[in-house]
Scaffold this active site. Structure first.
Site, PDB file in Angstrom:
ATOM      1  N   GLN A  87      -3.977  -1.257   9.545  1.00  0.00           N
ATOM      2  CA  GLN A  87      -3.995  -2.582   8.917  1.00  0.00           C
ATOM      3  C   GLN A  87      -4.710  -3.575   9.837  1.00  0.00           C
ATOM      4  O   GLN A  87      -4.367  -3.712  11.013  1.00  0.00           O
ATOM      5  CB  GLN A  87      -2.556  -3.042   8.634  1.00  0.00           C
TER       6      GLN A  87
ATOM      7  N   ASP B 169      -9.773   3.785   4.715  1.00  0.00           N
ATOM      8  CA  ASP B 169     -10.390   2.488   4.407  1.00  0.00           C
ATOM      9  C   ASP B 169     -11.920   2.549   4.420  1.00  0.00           C
ATOM     10  O   ASP B 169     -12.575   1.574   4.073  1.00  0.00           O
ATOM     11  CB  ASP B 169      -9.929   1.440   5.441  1.00  0.00           C
TER      12      ASP B 169
ATOM     13  N   LYS C   4       0.847  -1.209   0.000  1.00  0.00           N
ATOM     14  CA  LYS C   4       0.000   0.000   0.000  1.00  0.00           C
ATOM     15  C   LYS C   4       0.876   1.251   0.000  1.00  0.00           C
ATOM     16  O   LYS C   4       0.613   2.225  -0.712  1.00  0.00           O
ATOM     17  CB  LYS C   4      -0.936  -0.013   1.211  1.00  0.00           C
TER      18      LYS C   4
END
Ligand code: NAD
Length: 287
Positions: A97, A120, A53
């Site tokens: 994460q 996210d 990422k």
């Protein structure tokens, strides 16, 4: 093999080019774009995901800030770090994460992110906006899946969609998105208590597998000509495999995503889109 391959790597590259262009426009206005990643613990797979990422962000001209905490970090440590990132003028997007190590409540950690920096799209406020069909930050993996379907001209309007897996990260928000006006799918959300999964999935025009169970979906689960989206990422020896028996299902399906190279790259592309959109909102003062 008869199914068309839905190439997430190629479509994600297109999205990332658009993101890079938007980052350039902001740079021209003196605004740099920053993504902070937060990794708690030392799970090797999570480390790999975070690194890819960050690499993708940097390739799009986004500054990536790497923050790691030990597996034994207390909730207060994680919250203090996120508070700092919430306050930082250089950080537009924050990614925590998942999964977090046992003992850390994901809902509490995700809830401590400033919703406007929620790269996210998993903050309770953004998920609430999603349910209410109001503007908010869209959840990355479900949005990536829809972008991929759109790119290949696979309609959701009127389609029967079966989503297998009801996690907060993928299945549940995807099922909600698909059922909204404008998407107009008829959605069934299957999970580990669903009796006779194959009888249900064989009704699907679009079948999404997001259970984290290698080989869960075989040819007998798939209606001929259906689109099959494999979200699963499972370690198998040296490589990664999805939830779908690719070889067998590709003989029956009309279209299928590979693993790797399907949904994974689309998730990253959506994360970058969310980050640049957050930076654009900050510079225009729209929240
Ligand atoms: P999760 O473990 O939180 O949820 C799994 C869901 O699958 C649960 O709702 C469970 O009820 C359901 N399930 C489990 N076994 C089942 C069975 N036999 N039949 C029907 N349903 C079953 O997982 P998650 O976080 O949603 O992740 C799912 C998979 O997707 C994992 O392999 C994960 O690595 C992968 N993933 C991929 C991406 C990507 O970008 N490609 C993003 C997120 C997650």
């Amino acid at each position: 093999m008869s199914a068309r391959i839905l190439d997430g790597t190629a479509v994600a590259a297109l999205v990332r080019t658009e993101v890079a262009d938007r980052v350039d426009v902001l740079a021209g206005r003196g605004k740099s774009v920053g993504l902070a990643t937060v990794l708690v613990g030392d799970d090797p797979a999570s480390r790999l995901y975070v690194d890819s990422k960050r690499r993708a962000a940097e390739e799009a001209g986004i500054r990536a800030f790497d923050h790691s905490l030990p597996a034994g970090a207390a909730l207060g440590d994680v919250e203090r770090l996120i508070d700092r990132l919430n306050e930082s003028g250089s950080v537009d997007g924050i990614l925590v994460q998942l999964p977090l190590p046992p003992g850390l409540d994901e809902a509490v950690v995700l809830g401590s992110i400033d919703p406007s920096k929620d790269a996210d799209g998993l903050h309770p406020t953004n998920l609430g906006m999603l349910v209410m069909d109001r503007p908010g930050v869209a959840p990355a993996t479900p949005t990536g899946i829809l972008t991929l379907l759109d790119h290949y001209g696979i309609p959701t309007d009127g389609a029967m969609v079966v989503v297998v897996g009801r996690s907060l990260l993928v299945g549940r928000p995807l099922a909600i998105l698909l059922g909204l006006k404008g998407r107009d799918a008829t959605v069934a959300l299957a999970h580990s208590h669903t009796p006779d999964l194959a009888a249900l999935t064989r009704q699907a025009d679009i079948l999404v597998a997001a259970a984290g169970r290698p080989g869960l979906i075989g040819a007998h689960h798939v209606k001929p000509g259906a689109t099959v989206v494999d979200v699963g990422i499972n370690q198998a020896g040296e490589g990664l495999i999805g939830d779908v028996d690719f070889e067998a299902v590709a003989e029956v399906a009309g279209a299928i995503t590979p693993v790797p190279g399907g949904v994974g790259p689309m998730t990253i592309a959506s994360l970058l889109e969310n980050t640049v959109a957050a930076a654009e909102r900050r510079i225009t003062g729209r929240h």
